[in-house]
Design an enzyme around this catalytic site. Structure first.
Site, PDB file in Angstrom:
ATOM      1  N   GLU A 184      -6.313  74.281 -55.549  1.00 45.58           N
ATOM      2  CA  GLU A 184      -7.170  75.430 -55.893  1.00 45.58           C
ATOM      3  C   GLU A 184      -7.176  75.723 -57.381  1.00 45.58           C
ATOM      4  O   GLU A 184      -8.205  76.074 -57.965  1.00 45.58           O
ATOM      5  CB  GLU A 184      -6.706  76.684 -55.138  1.00 45.58           C
TER       6      GLU A 184
ATOM      7  N   GLU B  53      -2.907  74.902 -46.119  1.00 45.72           N
ATOM      8  CA  GLU B  53      -2.482  76.232 -45.646  1.00 45.72           C
ATOM      9  C   GLU B  53      -2.546  76.303 -44.117  1.00 45.72           C
ATOM     10  O   GLU B  53      -1.715  76.941 -43.476  1.00 45.72           O
ATOM     11  CB  GLU B  53      -3.350  77.319 -46.292  1.00 45.72           C
TER      12      GLU B  53
HETATM   13  N1  T1G Z   1     -15.891  71.679 -49.919  1.00 44.39           N
HETATM   14  C1  T1G Z   1     -17.160  71.200 -49.941  1.00 44.39           C
HETATM   15  N2  T1G Z   1     -17.471  69.925 -50.196  1.00 44.39           N
HETATM   16  C2  T1G Z   1     -16.458  69.087 -50.406  1.00 44.39           C
HETATM   17  C3  T1G Z   1     -15.117  69.504 -50.387  1.00 44.39           C
HETATM   18  C4  T1G Z   1     -14.843  70.865 -50.128  1.00 44.39           C
HETATM   19  N3  T1G Z   1     -13.599  71.344 -50.099  1.00 44.39           N
HETATM   20  N4  T1G Z   1     -14.343  68.436 -50.659  1.00 44.39           N
HETATM   21  C5  T1G Z   1     -15.166  67.399 -50.812  1.00 44.39           C
HETATM   22  N5  T1G Z   1     -16.442  67.784 -50.668  1.00 44.39           N
HETATM   23  C6  T1G Z   1     -17.635  66.940 -50.727  1.00 44.39           C
HETATM   24  C7  T1G Z   1     -17.856  66.333 -52.104  1.00 44.39           C
HETATM   25  O1  T1G Z   1     -18.597  67.205 -52.924  1.00 44.39           O
HETATM   26  C8  T1G Z   1     -18.638  65.088 -51.737  1.00 44.39           C
HETATM   27  O2  T1G Z   1     -19.955  65.489 -51.480  1.00 44.39           O
HETATM   28  C9  T1G Z   1     -18.018  64.654 -50.429  1.00 44.39           C
HETATM   29  O3  T1G Z   1     -17.393  65.820 -49.887  1.00 44.39           O
HETATM   30  C10 T1G Z   1     -16.980  63.555 -50.555  1.00 44.39           C
HETATM   31  O4  T1G Z   1     -16.041  63.957 -51.546  1.00 44.39           O
HETATM   32  C11 T1G Z   1      -8.692  79.103 -48.858  1.00 44.39           C
HETATM   33  C12 T1G Z   1      -9.749  78.747 -51.585  1.00 44.39           C
HETATM   34  C13 T1G Z   1     -10.930  65.622 -50.175  1.00 44.39           C
HETATM   35  C14 T1G Z   1      -9.709  64.250 -51.895  1.00 44.39           C
HETATM   36  O5  T1G Z   1     -10.088  71.320 -53.802  1.00 44.39           O
HETATM   37  O6  T1G Z   1     -10.360  66.735 -53.709  1.00 44.39           O
HETATM   38  O7  T1G Z   1      -9.253  75.641 -49.856  1.00 44.39           O
HETATM   39  O8  T1G Z   1     -21.075  64.181 -53.208  1.00 44.39           O
HETATM   40  O9  T1G Z   1     -16.542  62.114 -53.176  1.00 44.39           O
HETATM   41  O10 T1G Z   1     -13.113  60.666 -53.168  1.00 44.39           O
HETATM   42  O11 T1G Z   1      -6.996  78.654 -50.430  1.00 44.39           O
HETATM   43  O12 T1G Z   1     -13.194  65.508 -52.128  1.00 44.39           O
HETATM   44  O13 T1G Z   1     -21.008  63.340 -50.877  1.00 44.39           O
HETATM   45  O14 T1G Z   1     -22.382  65.354 -51.454  1.00 44.39           O
HETATM   46  O15 T1G Z   1     -14.588  63.696 -53.511  1.00 44.39           O
HETATM   47  O16 T1G Z   1     -12.860  60.586 -50.644  1.00 44.39           O
HETATM   48  C15 T1G Z   1      -9.542  73.254 -51.961  1.00 44.39           C
HETATM   49  C16 T1G Z   1     -11.614  69.098 -52.888  1.00 44.39           C
HETATM   50  C17 T1G Z   1     -10.755  74.093 -51.703  1.00 44.39           C
HETATM   51  C18 T1G Z   1     -10.388  69.600 -52.194  1.00 44.39           C
HETATM   52  C19 T1G Z   1     -11.866  63.429 -50.888  1.00 44.39           C
HETATM   53  N6  T1G Z   1      -9.851  71.891 -51.682  1.00 44.39           N
HETATM   54  N7  T1G Z   1     -11.937  67.753 -52.472  1.00 44.39           N
HETATM   55  O17 T1G Z   1     -12.142  62.575 -51.987  1.00 44.39           O
HETATM   56  O18 T1G Z   1     -14.593  61.988 -51.611  1.00 44.39           O
HETATM   57  S1  T1G Z   1     -10.444  75.786 -52.073  1.00 44.39           S
HETATM   58  C20 T1G Z   1     -10.107  71.001 -52.647  1.00 44.39           C
HETATM   59  C21 T1G Z   1     -11.316  66.667 -52.941  1.00 44.39           C
HETATM   60  C22 T1G Z   1      -9.521  76.348 -50.785  1.00 44.39           C
HETATM   61  C23 T1G Z   1      -8.126  78.129 -49.808  1.00 44.39           C
HETATM   62  C24 T1G Z   1      -9.052  77.731 -50.830  1.00 44.39           C
HETATM   63  C25 T1G Z   1     -11.858  65.341 -52.520  1.00 44.39           C
HETATM   64  C26 T1G Z   1     -11.081  64.676 -51.354  1.00 44.39           C
HETATM   65  P1  T1G Z   1     -21.186  64.535 -51.768  1.00 44.39           P
HETATM   66  P2  T1G Z   1     -15.441  62.915 -52.600  1.00 44.39           P
HETATM   67  P3  T1G Z   1     -13.149  61.360 -51.861  1.00 44.39           P
END
Ligand code: T1G
Ligand code: NAD
Length: 719
Positions: free
Chosen positions: A123, A103
């Site tokens: 999301e 976004e």
């Molecule tokens: N928030 C907090 N922690 C996160 C995070 C996030 N968005 N994404 C990853 N982590 C942490 C995860 O828990 C892990 O922690 C570490 O980072 C490495 O992640 C306003 C409402 C980016 C593709 O859904 O899909 O935006 O275990 O092991 O395989 O509209 O992480 O080391 O303590 O998964 O390299 C939308 C979620 C949020 C993306 C990387 N975003 N993340 O994968 O590493 S809602 C998502 C992923 C939002 C807006 C809204 C994947 C990755 P720890 P990992 P990876």
């Protein structure tokens, strides 16, 4: 949280710095707002580039912050200000631009993406929707059908696809940030009005309602009872039918309905549970981050049956050379042809060439001298497996790891017949092994930390979600399945039908009800196991005592079904009837109804009407109750591990979080009360007796699932 630099004398370079994924935490939003203000107010600055540290643009909102109250500046006004600014802003996307990160890219006037970058709005997989303008801007930019698909599925797209869709302006193989700075310098003199996506008119198909109807039907079919994709469709409808200012309000209202829902909590729990599961730890202190796995270059699979074939494919497609062993020439040839076909289809689907040169097929264990690791997948027969392991320990070099794919036999008993018990571990794949994501790594008491680390890391390399579990009959998944399936068959005795039970479970969200699942897996497997354990067979008198075995209630209906040669889909008959052997279209079978009626009258059981609520409670609370026992016994380290096993291995609905999370959502007190109620009604079913851990947790005030571990700490670990 955001670094501000002036580069090339006139470009403000803002770098998000919140490792590991540069999530938009409150601190990052605060720093970004300050940096943007500085850039827009500094007369030296003519253009802005936004990028992320360590080659990752931004993973979106910080999901960890969702549990608490909103702190720091909200994202929407911040993004609106970037878009409305009079200086061109260029996003330099490397790694990922997901959720709020995508976004953010949408409000930048231009986007440069590295060719390996991935973009998406995931999301919906967290039970929410893109709430920083994503549902309003994306349809304006790429049209309703493409936006609907991306928003309702959460699918990640490549930089190339993003370029084709018109989301990014340029894809580069060089450093995206440097390219973006040059791009920004060239953009300075150009007008920005057409680059502000919120100002565009959504290209609207003439048959909008029909299109939305079709997508709604598809979504309802795919994700039964899941709310978020439906809310996403409504938000996109607003983008098509309302001006931006109203659409964004609609987006925010819809987000509010989802944000605090149980489904969103469950799905976000699943996100973290999946990541927690990889972090295994042993009582010795050895754990995922201090134990080095061995490198595996070559492997052998013994047995090219249902499981062996899938395991060969899983290994070969990640570049491991595999020797496959069968017991007879004909079986070897059949297995070989199947494996080659599977690998070719898989490679075609992924657009790569099949790695057939990595495969070798043999009838002789002698060929396994030099492999790094062996996975045994012969019949579920302890004596046979012991022979194979004895032979392997003679043939393989002393450092070779010996793994078994047994579904539930004692891994330590197998270790005991080898010359290297510390190198023996269970690698329990699920069928079909090249498709199913779950791998239970079964740690025997003598498995070394290096062995466990190697099995876990090999699982990860094969794209599996690996969970370390202890060694007991059935491990975690299959041990819990027994009380769950027992309840289903007891309910049949009491008056329910297979289709009624399946429907209740499928309405709950399971991909397949218990009887349809059994028909798919084959009913003969369980029958053989029951015969071997003396629960049924010619030597067992069904009438003395009736419906009891080994001192507890027993339902012989599954045995009676098998005695009629009904083994499920493969024989065209099972709990259901199918058009032909191998058919998948399950229809209720009057013969099963007759069998149930005869059975009930033989045992003078008065059938009663059974509610869906009773079906769900008895099946799922018995399932969770066994989960509590597994935690108590130290067979699983955490409730998250159990949930991940059920989500990835048994089709448990993700929006319910897994059996343990589900129990916590229902309320542990209620689960306890219902189990006590059902156990009183069925005192001969020990699985319904509430486990001591459940009682302990209720006595401690039903703490949240993430803190159960503290209450289990003092107990013995079998990991
Ligand atoms: N928030 C907090 N922690 C996160 C995070 C996030 N968005 N994404 C990853 N982590 C942490 C995860 O828990 C892990 O922690 C570490 O980072 C490495 O992640 C306003 C409402 C980016 C593709 O859904 O899909 O935006 O275990 O092991 O395989 O509209 O992480 O080391 O303590 O998964 O390299 C939308 C979620 C949020 C993306 C990387 N975003 N993340 O994968 O590493 S809602 C998502 C992923 C939002 C807006 C809204 C994947 C990755 P720890 P990992 P990876
Ligand atoms: P299967 O009957 O389909 O295949 C077993 C294969 O092993 C056969 O092809 C057989 O010829 C071969 N075999 C037997 N003895 C051998 C020997 N000495 N040397 C070489 N090959 C030999 O069985 P399956 O369903 O693939 O199950 C294999 C193992 O995986 C079992 O331990 C089972 O419990 C476990 N498992 C099965 C499933 C499942 O859903 N089928 C799931 C997880 C684990």
């Amino acid at each position: 949280m955001a670094r501000y630099e002036l580069v090339k004398r006139s470009v403000a370079l803002i770098t998000l710095t919140n490792p590991p994924v540069n999530a938009l935490s409150s601190a990052v939003r605060h720093a970004m707002a300050k940096s943007m203000e500085q850039a827009l107010n500094d007369p030296k600055v003519t253009a802005v580039v936004i990028c992320g540290e360590n080659g990752r643009f931004c993973g979106g909102a910080d999901i960890r912050e969702f549990a608490g109250p909103l702190r720091g500046p909200p994202l929407v006004p911040l993004l609106d200000a970037i878009e409305a600014g009079e200086k061109p802003v260029v996003a330099a996307i490397e790694g990922v631009a997901l959720g709020g990160g995508f976004e953010l890219a949408l409000v930048c006037h231009y986007c440069i993406a590295h060719f390996k970058a991935r973009l998406g709005l995931p999301e919906v997989t967290l039970g929410i929707l893109p709430a920083a303008g994503g549902t309003q801007r994306l349809p304006r930019l790429i049209g309703i059908p493409a936006a609907l698909e991306l928003i309702t599925t959460g699918r990640h797209i490549s930089a190339q696809e993003a370029l084709k869709l018109g989301i990014v302006d340029q894809v580069t193989e060089q450093n995206a940030c440097e390219v973006a700075v040059e791009f920004a310098l060239r953009a300075v003199a150009k007008p920005l009005s057409s680059r502000r996506v919120s100002m565009l008119t959504t290209p609207c198909p003439p048959d909008l309602d029909a299109l939305l109807e079709v997508v709604t039907m598809e979504v309802k079919k795919k994700a039964r009872g899941v709310m978020a994709p439906l809310a996403c469709i409504q938000a996109v409808r607003a983008a098509a039918t309302m001006p931006y200012s109203k659409g964004i309000k609609r987006e925010s209202e819809l987000m509010a309905t989802l944000f605090n829902s149980g489904q969103a909590r469950a799905l976000q729990y699943c996100f973290f549970a999946q990541r927690t599961a990889g972090k295994w730890t042993l009582p010795s202190g050895a754990q995922w981050n201090n134990s080095k796995p061995r490198e595996i270059r070559s492997a052998a699979i013994i047995g090219l049956g249902t499981m062996g074939r899938g395991i060969v494919v899983s290994l070969a497609r990640v570049g491991i050379s595999v020797i496959a062993v069968e017991s007879e020439k004909k079986l070897l040839e059949t297995g070989k042809q199947m494996v080659i076909g599977m690998l070719e289809r898989d490679a075609k689907r992924r657009g790569v060439s099949a790695s057939l040169n990595l495969l070798k097929f043999t009838l002789s264990l002698q060929d396994l001298k030099d492999v790094d690791l062996v996975i045994e997948a012969v019949f579920e027969d302890m004596a046979l497996k012991k022979r194979v392991f004895q032979e392997l320990s003679k043939v393989c070099r002393p450092a070779t790891l010996l793994c078994t794919n047994t579904s539930g036999l004692d891994v330590d008993a197998l270790a005991g017949v080898t010359d290297r018990p510390h190198l023996v571990v269970g690698m329990h794949f699920f069928s079909p092994a090249h498709v199913m994501k779950l791998l239970e790594v079964v740690c025997g008491p003598r498995s070394s930390s290096e062995t466990i680390a190697t099995a876990m890391s090999l699982g990860k390399r094969m794209g599996k979600v690996s969970v370390a579990v202890g060694n007991c009959p059935g491990f975690v998944g299959n041990r819990m399945l027994k009380p769950y399936m027992d309840q289903a068959t007891f309910l049949l005795e009491e008056g329910a039908t297979p289709e009624q039970i399946d429907k209740a479970l499928e309405d709950f969200g399971f991909a397949m009800g218990v009887f349809r699942m059994s028909d798919l897996a084959g009913l003969d497997v369980g029958w053989r196991i029951r015969k071997e354990s003396g629960l049924t067979g010619p030597d067992v008198d069904p009438k003395n005592p009736p419906r009891r075995r080994h001192g507890r209630r027993y339902c012989p209906i599954p045995d009676m079904v098998c005695e009629q040669g009904r083994f499920g889909q493969k024989t065209g008959r099972g709990w259901y009837m199918y058009d032909k052997p191998g058919g998948t279209n399950a229809k209720p079978d009057p013969l099963i109804q007759n069998l149930l009626e005869m059975y009930r009258s033989r045992y003078a059981i008065q059938p009663r009407n059974i509610s869906d609520q009773e079906i769900i409670e008895r099946c799922l609370f018995a399932l969770a109750n066994e989960g509590f026992r597994i935690l108590e016994d130290g067979i699983a380290a955490r409730p998250e591990d159990i949930d991940v096993i059920y989500l990835f291995g048994y089709g448990f609905p993700r929006h319910r979080g897994g059996p343990m999370f589900y129990a916590s959502m229902v309320g542990l007190e209620r689960v306890l009360e219902r189990l006590e109620h059902y156990h009183q009604a069925h005192p001969d079913v020990p699985h319904l007796e509430p486990s001591p851990l459940l009682k302990k947790l209720v006595a401690c005030g039903s703490p949240s699932v993430q803190t159960w571990r503290e209450h289990i700490k003092t107990m013995h670990s079998h990991l």
